[in-house]
Scaffold this active site. Structure first.
Site, PDB file in Angstrom:
ATOM      1  N   GLY A   1     -11.516 104.722  63.834  1.00 27.33           N
ATOM      2  CA  GLY A   1     -11.239 103.287  63.876  1.00 27.33           C
ATOM      3  C   GLY A   1     -10.351 102.845  62.720  1.00 27.33           C
TER       4      GLY A   1
ATOM      5  N   CYS B   1     -21.126 101.426  54.368  1.00 29.05           N
ATOM      6  CA  CYS B   1     -20.161 101.653  53.292  1.00 29.05           C
ATOM      7  C   CYS B   1     -20.569 100.963  52.003  1.00 29.05           C
ATOM      8  CB  CYS B   1     -18.777 101.170  53.727  1.00 29.05           C
ATOM      9  SG  CYS B   1     -18.287 101.845  55.306  1.00 29.05           S
TER      10      CYS B   1
HETATM   11  N1  PLP Z   1     -14.350  98.650  61.969  1.00 30.93           N
HETATM   12  C1  PLP Z   1     -15.636  98.344  62.103  1.00 30.93           C
HETATM   13  C2  PLP Z   1     -16.026  96.969  62.539  1.00 30.93           C
HETATM   14  C3  PLP Z   1     -16.620  99.289  61.831  1.00 30.93           C
HETATM   15  O1  PLP Z   1     -17.915  98.978  61.960  1.00 30.93           O
HETATM   16  C4  PLP Z   1     -16.215 100.601  61.414  1.00 30.93           C
HETATM   17  C5  PLP Z   1     -17.228 101.612  61.068  1.00 30.93           C
HETATM   18  O2  PLP Z   1     -18.316 101.295  60.624  1.00 30.93           O
HETATM   19  C6  PLP Z   1     -14.843 100.863  61.315  1.00 30.93           C
HETATM   20  C7  PLP Z   1     -13.940  99.873  61.593  1.00 30.93           C
HETATM   21  C8  PLP Z   1     -14.346 102.195  60.888  1.00 30.93           C
HETATM   22  O3  PLP Z   1     -14.442 103.131  61.932  1.00 30.93           O
HETATM   23  P1  PLP Z   1     -14.302 104.679  61.617  1.00 30.93           P
HETATM   24  O4  PLP Z   1     -15.543 105.108  60.920  1.00 30.93           O
HETATM   25  O5  PLP Z   1     -14.145 105.350  62.930  1.00 30.93           O
HETATM   26  O6  PLP Z   1     -13.082 104.843  60.768  1.00 30.93           O
END
Ligand code: PLP
Length: 397
Positions: free
Chosen positions: A80, A333
Site C-alpha cells: 500500500g 506503526c
Molecule cells: N494505508 C493505510 C490506511 C494502512 O492502514 C496501511 C497499513 O497499515 C498502509 C497504508 C500501508 O500498507 P502497507 O503495509 O501494505 O504498505
C-alpha cells in the site's frame, strides 16, 4: 498459553485465506516461469497475472478493458505504501505547473511521511483537520484546494477508527479546481463497496495483506487518460509503469482475495458490523466510562476504537495478551510510543481517554464466541488496571 488465539487485529494484517494459498501454490515450484519470457512456459503465467488484474479491477469497479481484454488501469505494486507514494509522485508530474498537495491530518504514515518529504523538497502541503468524530472538515478542504493544487489525497477509511470520508464529494472538490484525486483505500478494499468509475477517482491504492492476500503485494488503480510517471525505473513490466519482475504468486493471491471479497460483498459487511456492534454493546453494558471513537454513522463494519478512561492502552493489551487475545492500541506503526496516536490527537480526544484506546478489528474468520470471550475477560482487566491507576478516581478526571 492454552487459550486459542483470538485475532482481533485485522487492520494490522490478516490471515491469508486458504483459497488464496491454494491459488498461489502452483506458482512456486511448477509454474515458476517469468511472465515476461517469450516461451510459453513463462507466457502462460502472464495470462494468469492478467486474470488476477481483472479480479482486482472488478473489486474496485474499474470497468475499462483494453483491446486485449486487459484491465490496464491496474498496476501491481509491492504494498500500500508504494501505491500511495507512486500516485502522489505521478500527480505532481501530471500537473507540472502546480505545487500543492492537500491531504488530511489523519492519514497513514504511508502518505504523511511522504508529504513531509515533499515539503522538504519544496512542495506545499496542506493538512485538513478533522472533528471529534474523525470527520473531515469539508469547509477547510474547499478553501485549501485551488489552481495550485496538483493532487488531493485522502484515505477512504481510517485505519484506527474506521471513519469513512465522503470520497464522492472530495473528488468533486479536487476536480473543480483541476486537481487530481488519490485515495488510500488500503483499509476500505474488501470491506465496503468501491466504484472508482462512478466516483471518477484518478488513483486508488490497496494492499494485499489487509484483505486476506499475502504481505508484500498491492495494487494501484490509475484512471485511463491520467498521465502516469513511474516511481520504479527498470524493465518494461506493468506496461512500463513499474520496473521489476512481478511477484507472481502474490499477485495471483491478491487476485483470488479480491475475487473472494467481491463475492462476499453483499453479506460479509453486514455480518462483520453485527459482530462489532455486539462487542461494543457488551463492553458498554459491563464497563463504565468507555467511549466508542469515530463517525458512528459512517465507518468500516469491522473496526471498533474504544477508549477506556483513566488507564493505559498498552497495559490493557498486555493483559489481553495473557488470554491470547490480539488487539492494538491504534496504528501498529505507533505502538511502543506512549504518546496517543496522531489520529486521537487530531480528533481532540482528551488525554485521559486517548491513552486508554484499544482498536479491535475483525475479519470474516471471527465468531460470536470470540466476541463473547473478549467481552467476558475485559471487565475484570479494566477494573484491575483502574484500581492501580493514578489517573482513575472512579470517574473521568
Ligand atoms: N494505508 C493505510 C490506511 C494502512 O492502514 C496501511 C497499513 O497499515 C498502509 C497504508 C500501508 O500498507 P502497507 O503495509 O501494505 O504498505
Amino acid at each position: 498459553m492454552d487459550n486459542p488465539v483470538i485475532y482481533f487485529d485485522n487492520n494490522a494484517t490478516t490471515r491469508v485465506a486458504p483459497e488464496v494459498v491454494e491459488a498461489m501454490m502452483p506458482f512456486f515450484c511448477e509454474r515458476y516461469g517469468n511472465p515476461s519470457s517469450i516461451h510459453s512456459f513463462g507466457g502462460s503465467v502472464a495470462d494468469d497475472v492478467e486474470k488476477a488484474r481483472c479480479s482486482v479491477a472488478q473489486l474496485l469497479g474499474a470497468k475499462f478493458r483494453d483491446r486485449d481484454g486487459i484491465a490496464a488501469e491496474i498496476i501491481f505494486t509491492s504494498c500500500g505504501t508504494e501505491g500511495d507514494n507512486a500516485a502522489i509522485n505521478a500527480a505532481f508530474k501530471a500537473r507540472p505547473g502546480r505545487n500543492k498537495l492537500v491531504t488530511s491530518v489523519v492519514e497513514h504514515p504511508a502518505v504523511l511521511s511522504y508529504a513531509k518529504e515533499l515539503e522538504r523538497q519544496g512542495r506545499e502541503v496542506v493538512y485538513i483537520p478533522v472533528d471529534g468524530r474523525g470527520r473531515l472538515n469539508m469547509q477547510a478542504l474547499k478553501e485549501a484546494v485551488d489552481e495550485n493544487t496538483a493532487i488531493v489525497s485522502t484515505m477512504w477509511a481510517n485505519n484506527e477508527t474506521g471513519t469513512i470520508f465522503p470520497i464522492g464529494e472530495i473528488v468533486k472538490i479536487a476536480h473543480g479546481s483541476g486537481a487530481l484525486f488519490h485515495t488510500d483505500a488500503v483499509q476500505a478494499a474488501g470491506k465496503v463497496p468501491i466504484d472508482v468509475d462512478a466516483l471518477e477517482i484518478d488513483f486508488l491504492s490497496i494492499s494485499g495483506h489487509k484483505l486476506h492476500a499475502p504481505k508484500g503485494v498491492g495494487a494501484l488503480f490509475v484512471r485511463r487518460g491520467v498521465r502516469f510517471s513511474q516511481l520504479l525505473f527498470g524493465g518494461h513490466q506493468e506496461r512500463g509503469r513499474r520496473g521489476g519482475t512481478e511477484n507472481v504468486a502474490s499477485v495471483i493471491g491478491l487476485g483470488k482475495a479480491c475475487e473472494l471479497a467481491f463475492e462476499k460483498m453483499d453479506e460479509e459487511p453486514r455480518r462483520l458490523a453485527a459482530l462489532r456492534d455486539s462487542l461494543e454493546a457488551k463492553i458498554q453494558a459491563a464497563i463504565p466510562q468507555v467511549h466508542v471513537n469515530g463517525d458512528l454513522d459512517s465507518r468500516l463494519p469491522n473496526t471498533s476504537s474504544i477508549s477506556f478512561d483513566g488507564i493505559e492502552g498498552e497495559s490493557i493489551l498486555m493483559l489481553l495478551n495473557m488470554y491470547n487475545i490480539c488487539a492494538s492500541s491504534g496504528s501498529a506503526c505507533t505502538t511502543g510510543s506512549l504518546e496517543p496516536s496522531h489520529v486521537m490527537r487530531a480528533m481532540g480526544i482528551p488525554y485521559t481517554s486517548a491513552h486508554g484506546t484499544i482498536r479491535f478489528s475483525l475479519s470474516g474468520y471471527n465468531t460470536q464466541e470470540e466476541v463473547d470471550k473478549v467481552a467476558e475477560v475485559l471487565p475484570p482487566i479494566i477494573a484491575r488496571l483502574r484500581e492501580i491507576s493514578p489517573y482513575w478516581n472512579g470517574e473521568n478526571k
